[in-house]
Motif scaffolding. Structure first.
Motif, PDB file in Angstrom:
ATOM      1  N   PHE A 108       0.855  -1.181   0.000  1.00 26.61           N
ATOM      2  CA  PHE A 108       0.000   0.000   0.000  1.00 26.61           C
ATOM      3  C   PHE A 108       0.895   1.237   0.000  1.00 26.61           C
ATOM      4  O   PHE A 108       1.970   1.234   0.603  1.00 26.61           O
ATOM      5  N   VAL A 109       0.443   2.282  -0.654  1.00 25.13           N
ATOM      6  CA  VAL A 109       1.156   3.557  -0.656  1.00 25.13           C
ATOM      7  C   VAL A 109       0.231   4.602  -0.048  1.00 25.13           C
ATOM      8  O   VAL A 109      -0.850   4.865  -0.574  1.00 25.13           O
ATOM      9  N   PHE A 110       0.649   5.196   1.084  1.00 22.55           N
ATOM     10  CA  PHE A 110      -0.174   6.162   1.789  1.00 22.55           C
ATOM     11  C   PHE A 110       0.535   7.502   1.897  1.00 22.55           C
ATOM     12  O   PHE A 110       1.762   7.564   2.019  1.00 22.55           O
ATOM     13  N   GLU A 111      -0.256   8.575   1.890  1.00 18.91           N
ATOM     14  CA  GLU A 111       0.289   9.895   2.170  1.00 18.91           C
ATOM     15  C   GLU A 111       0.562  10.022   3.666  1.00 18.91           C
ATOM     16  O   GLU A 111      -0.035   9.326   4.485  1.00 18.91           O
ATOM     17  N   ASP A 112       1.475  10.941   4.016  1.00 20.55           N
ATOM     18  CA  ASP A 112       1.790  11.181   5.418  1.00 20.55           C
ATOM     19  C   ASP A 112       0.804  12.208   5.970  1.00 20.55           C
ATOM     20  O   ASP A 112       1.024  13.413   5.894  1.00 20.55           O
ATOM     21  N   THR A 113      -0.325  11.723   6.514  1.00 22.86           N
ATOM     22  CA  THR A 113      -1.351  12.592   7.085  1.00 22.86           C
ATOM     23  C   THR A 113      -1.677  12.115   8.492  1.00 22.86           C
ATOM     24  O   THR A 113      -1.399  10.962   8.851  1.00 22.86           O
ATOM     25  N   PRO A 114      -2.286  12.958   9.333  1.00 19.00           N
ATOM     26  CA  PRO A 114      -2.661  12.526  10.687  1.00 19.00           C
ATOM     27  C   PRO A 114      -3.594  11.322  10.691  1.00 19.00           C
ATOM     28  O   PRO A 114      -3.481  10.443  11.546  1.00 19.00           O
ATOM     29  N   GLU A 115      -4.536  11.258   9.719  1.00 18.91           N
ATOM     30  CA  GLU A 115      -5.469  10.138   9.671  1.00 18.91           C
ATOM     31  C   GLU A 115      -4.732   8.833   9.378  1.00 18.91           C
ATOM     32  O   GLU A 115      -5.001   7.798   9.995  1.00 18.91           O
ATOM     33  N   VAL A 116      -3.794   8.886   8.430  1.00 23.12           N
ATOM     34  CA  VAL A 116      -3.031   7.693   8.077  1.00 23.12           C
ATOM     35  C   VAL A 116      -2.182   7.236   9.258  1.00 23.12           C
ATOM     36  O   VAL A 116      -2.141   6.055   9.599  1.00 23.12           O
ATOM     37  N   ARG A 117      -1.501   8.179   9.905  1.00 24.58           N
ATOM     38  CA  ARG A 117      -0.666   7.826  11.056  1.00 24.58           C
ATOM     39  C   ARG A 117      -1.504   7.190  12.166  1.00 24.58           C
ATOM     40  O   ARG A 117      -1.097   6.205  12.787  1.00 24.58           O
ATOM     41  N   GLY A 118      -2.689   7.766  12.414  1.00 24.66           N
ATOM     42  CA  GLY A 118      -3.546   7.223  13.460  1.00 24.66           C
ATOM     43  C   GLY A 118      -3.974   5.801  13.172  1.00 24.66           C
ATOM     44  O   GLY A 118      -3.939   4.931  14.048  1.00 24.66           O
ATOM     45  N   ALA A 119      -4.373   5.542  11.929  1.00 22.30           N
ATOM     46  CA  ALA A 119      -4.820   4.198  11.567  1.00 22.30           C
ATOM     47  C   ALA A 119      -3.679   3.191  11.613  1.00 22.30           C
ATOM     48  O   ALA A 119      -3.842   2.067  12.089  1.00 22.30           O
ATOM     49  N   LEU A 120      -2.493   3.590  11.143  1.00 24.03           N
ATOM     50  CA  LEU A 120      -1.359   2.669  11.143  1.00 24.03           C
ATOM     51  C   LEU A 120      -0.889   2.356  12.560  1.00 24.03           C
ATOM     52  O   LEU A 120      -0.434   1.253  12.843  1.00 24.03           O
ATOM     53  N   ARG A 121      -0.992   3.324  13.457  1.00 23.36           N
ATOM     54  CA  ARG A 121      -0.628   3.049  14.849  1.00 23.36           C
ATOM     55  C   ARG A 121      -1.573   2.026  15.465  1.00 23.36           C
ATOM     56  O   ARG A 121      -1.211   1.301  16.386  1.00 23.36           O
ATOM     57  N   LEU A 122      -2.814   1.987  14.967  1.00 20.89           N
ATOM     58  CA  LEU A 122      -3.784   1.011  15.459  1.00 20.89           C
ATOM     59  C   LEU A 122      -3.595  -0.352  14.807  1.00 20.89           C
ATOM     60  O   LEU A 122      -4.278  -1.309  15.140  1.00 20.89           O
ATOM     61  N   GLY A 123      -2.673  -0.425  13.846  1.00 23.67           N
ATOM     62  CA  GLY A 123      -2.403  -1.700  13.200  1.00 23.67           C
ATOM     63  C   GLY A 123      -3.377  -2.054  12.108  1.00 23.67           C
ATOM     64  O   GLY A 123      -3.546  -3.220  11.769  1.00 23.67           O
ATOM     65  N   THR A 124      -4.047  -1.052  11.530  1.00 27.28           N
ATOM     66  CA  THR A 124      -5.004  -1.304  10.456  1.00 27.28           C
ATOM     67  C   THR A 124      -5.004  -0.139   9.506  1.00 27.28           C
ATOM     68  O   THR A 124      -4.737   0.992   9.888  1.00 27.28           O
ATOM     69  N   LYS A 125      -5.319  -0.412   8.259  1.00 25.41           N
ATOM     70  CA  LYS A 125      -5.448   0.698   7.330  1.00 25.41           C
ATOM     71  C   LYS A 125      -6.828   1.324   7.423  1.00 25.41           C
ATOM     72  O   LYS A 125      -7.093   2.362   6.832  1.00 25.41           O
ATOM     73  N   GLY A 126      -7.743   0.703   8.206  1.00 22.48           N
ATOM     74  CA  GLY A 126      -9.041   1.304   8.508  1.00 22.48           C
ATOM     75  C   GLY A 126      -9.720   1.866   7.286  1.00 22.48           C
ATOM     76  O   GLY A 126      -9.938   1.186   6.303  1.00 22.48           O
ATOM     77  N   GLN A 127     -10.035   3.166   7.312  1.00 23.35           N
ATOM     78  CA  GLN A 127     -10.754   3.803   6.220  1.00 23.35           C
ATOM     79  C   GLN A 127      -9.820   4.487   5.232  1.00 23.35           C
ATOM     80  O   GLN A 127     -10.245   5.341   4.475  1.00 23.35           O
ATOM     81  N   LEU A 128      -8.523   4.116   5.231  1.00 19.94           N
ATOM     82  CA  LEU A 128      -7.580   4.852   4.408  1.00 19.94           C
ATOM     83  C   LEU A 128      -7.895   4.747   2.924  1.00 19.94           C
ATOM     84  O   LEU A 128      -7.516   5.598   2.140  1.00 19.94           O
ATOM     85  N   GLY A 129      -8.574   3.683   2.521  1.00 18.59           N
ATOM     86  CA  GLY A 129      -8.911   3.539   1.117  1.00 18.59           C
ATOM     87  C   GLY A 129     -10.160   4.298   0.718  1.00 18.59           C
ATOM     88  O   GLY A 129     -10.497   4.361  -0.440  1.00 18.59           O
ATOM     89  N   GLU A 130     -10.871   4.874   1.685  1.00 20.19           N
ATOM     90  CA  GLU A 130     -12.111   5.574   1.393  1.00 20.19           C
ATOM     91  C   GLU A 130     -11.842   7.054   1.167  1.00 20.19           C
ATOM     92  O   GLU A 130     -11.084   7.680   1.889  1.00 20.19           O
ATOM     93  N   SER A 131     -12.484   7.621   0.169  1.00 15.82           N
ATOM     94  CA  SER A 131     -12.282   9.031  -0.137  1.00 15.82           C
ATOM     95  C   SER A 131     -13.318   9.918   0.539  1.00 15.82           C
ATOM     96  O   SER A 131     -13.248  11.129   0.435  1.00 15.82           O
ATOM     97  N   GLU A 132     -14.304   9.308   1.229  1.00 12.36           N
ATOM     98  CA  GLU A 132     -15.393  10.085   1.786  1.00 12.36           C
ATOM     99  C   GLU A 132     -15.117  10.571   3.204  1.00 12.36           C
ATOM    100  O   GLU A 132     -15.917  11.287   3.776  1.00 12.36           O
ATOM    101  N   LEU A 133     -14.012  10.147   3.807  1.00 13.25           N
ATOM    102  CA  LEU A 133     -13.639  10.640   5.125  1.00 13.25           C
ATOM    103  C   LEU A 133     -12.927  11.973   4.961  1.00 13.25           C
ATOM    104  O   LEU A 133     -11.963  12.085   4.218  1.00 13.25           O
ATOM    105  N   SER A 134     -13.414  13.001   5.661  1.00 13.23           N
ATOM    106  CA  SER A 134     -12.787  14.314   5.565  1.00 13.23           C
ATOM    107  C   SER A 134     -12.716  14.943   6.948  1.00 13.23           C
ATOM    108  O   SER A 134     -13.744  15.218   7.568  1.00 13.23           O
ATOM    109  N   VAL A 135     -11.489  15.131   7.452  1.00 19.48           N
ATOM    110  CA  VAL A 135     -11.278  15.796   8.734  1.00 19.48           C
ATOM    111  C   VAL A 135     -10.133  16.791   8.581  1.00 19.48           C
ATOM    112  O   VAL A 135      -9.344  16.715   7.642  1.00 19.48           O
ATOM    113  N   SER A 136     -10.051  17.728   9.515  1.00 19.53           N
ATOM    114  CA  SER A 136      -8.947  18.682   9.529  1.00 19.53           C
ATOM    115  C   SER A 136      -8.654  19.057  10.977  1.00 19.53           C
ATOM    116  O   SER A 136      -9.425  18.725  11.887  1.00 19.53           O
TER     117      SER A 136
END
Length: 253
Positions: A108-136
């Motif tokens: 998998f290739v992920f951007e370095d964003t807070p959402e990606v870091r949070g999901a990877l720390r949990l040991g899952t890619k979670g919603q990283l493949g979804e484009s409908e999640l939007s947070v700031s």
């Protein structure tokens, strides 16, 4: 497991967010469907040298094959394999066909964003493949994680805390255009859903809550991979994360 540069070697490791695990993908200047992987630590490249994966100063361009939302890197049938055990050296694996299933060469290739870091720390890619999640995130109050709801409907949020900490695990309703706060001294996982309690098929996701920041929720995925189940004993509410397709066993409350 993620790709890590360590002691001039390329190894498989658990995610920690350090620069040793961050890579710059450089396209082949000839226009071929190839990329080079440059370490953000010292600029060295992941190379294939005599059937071994090593680091070197010269760019090495790997053939990149896209398969759904994943990728494979290699040269012909020789594919870059990331072992599933932390600390093991990355190697070359012969894969006869791109249709052949093999987790170690599925990347998998992920951007370095807070959402990606949070999901990877949990040991899952979670919603990283979804484009409908939007947070700031914006600056907030020190020692607090605030969640601001920008949706038109009420969301339900819970914030994790270290085991044994005297902190509230309660799930709170956050109405549209309002916010709630949790006292936390460190970054934590935030569990957000549109449904109250264990509602099958509800939209739910996990993002990173940063202490001293306001987490603004603009939209949530419509195809949930996670459900949030809330159970409690008097005075000690807890939030549990259940993975869709698995049984969540709660032995004690």
């Amino acid at each position: 497991m993620v790709l890590e540069a360590k002691d001039n070697k390329v190894i498989s490791a658990k995610f920690n967010g350090e620069r040793t695990q961050q890579w710059l993908l450089q396209p082949d200047p000839s226009g071929k469907c190839k990329v080079a992987l440059a370490s953000l630590v010292d600029g060295q490249y992941v190379q294939l040298q005599q059937d071994q994966v090593k680091l070197g100063r010269s760019p090495f361009y790997w053939e990149i094959v896209e398969k759904g939302d994943t990728y494979r890197l290699g040269e012909g049938q020789n594919k870059l394999a990331v072992p599933l055990s932390s600390g093991d050296a990355c190697k070359i694996k012969i894969v006869a066909s791109d249709q052949e299933e093999d987790e170690s060469v599925t990347l998998f290739v992920f951007e370095d964003t807070p959402e990606v870091r949070g999901a990877l720390r949990l040991g899952t890619k979670g919603q990283l493949g979804e484009s409908e999640l939007s947070v700031s995130y914006t600056d907030g109050q020190a020692g607090q994680i605030r969640i601001h709801n920008h949706l038109e409907s009420t969301i339900y949020a819970a914030v994790s805390a270290p085991l044994g900490a005297d902190k509230s695990f309660a799930q709170w309703a956050v109405k549209p255009d309002t916010w709630e706060r949790w006292s936390r001294s460190a970054d934590e996982s935030v569990h957000i859903s549109l449904g109250d309690g264990c509602i099958g098929g509800q939209t739910a996701t996990i993002v990173r809550g940063e202490t001293g920041k306001v987490l603004h929720v603009h939209s949530l995925p419509s195809n949930p991979k996670w459900e949030v189940c809330v159970g409690s004993t008097p005075g000690v509410p807890r939030a549990y994360v259940g993975k869709v397709g698995f049984t969540l066993q709660i032995n004690d409350l």
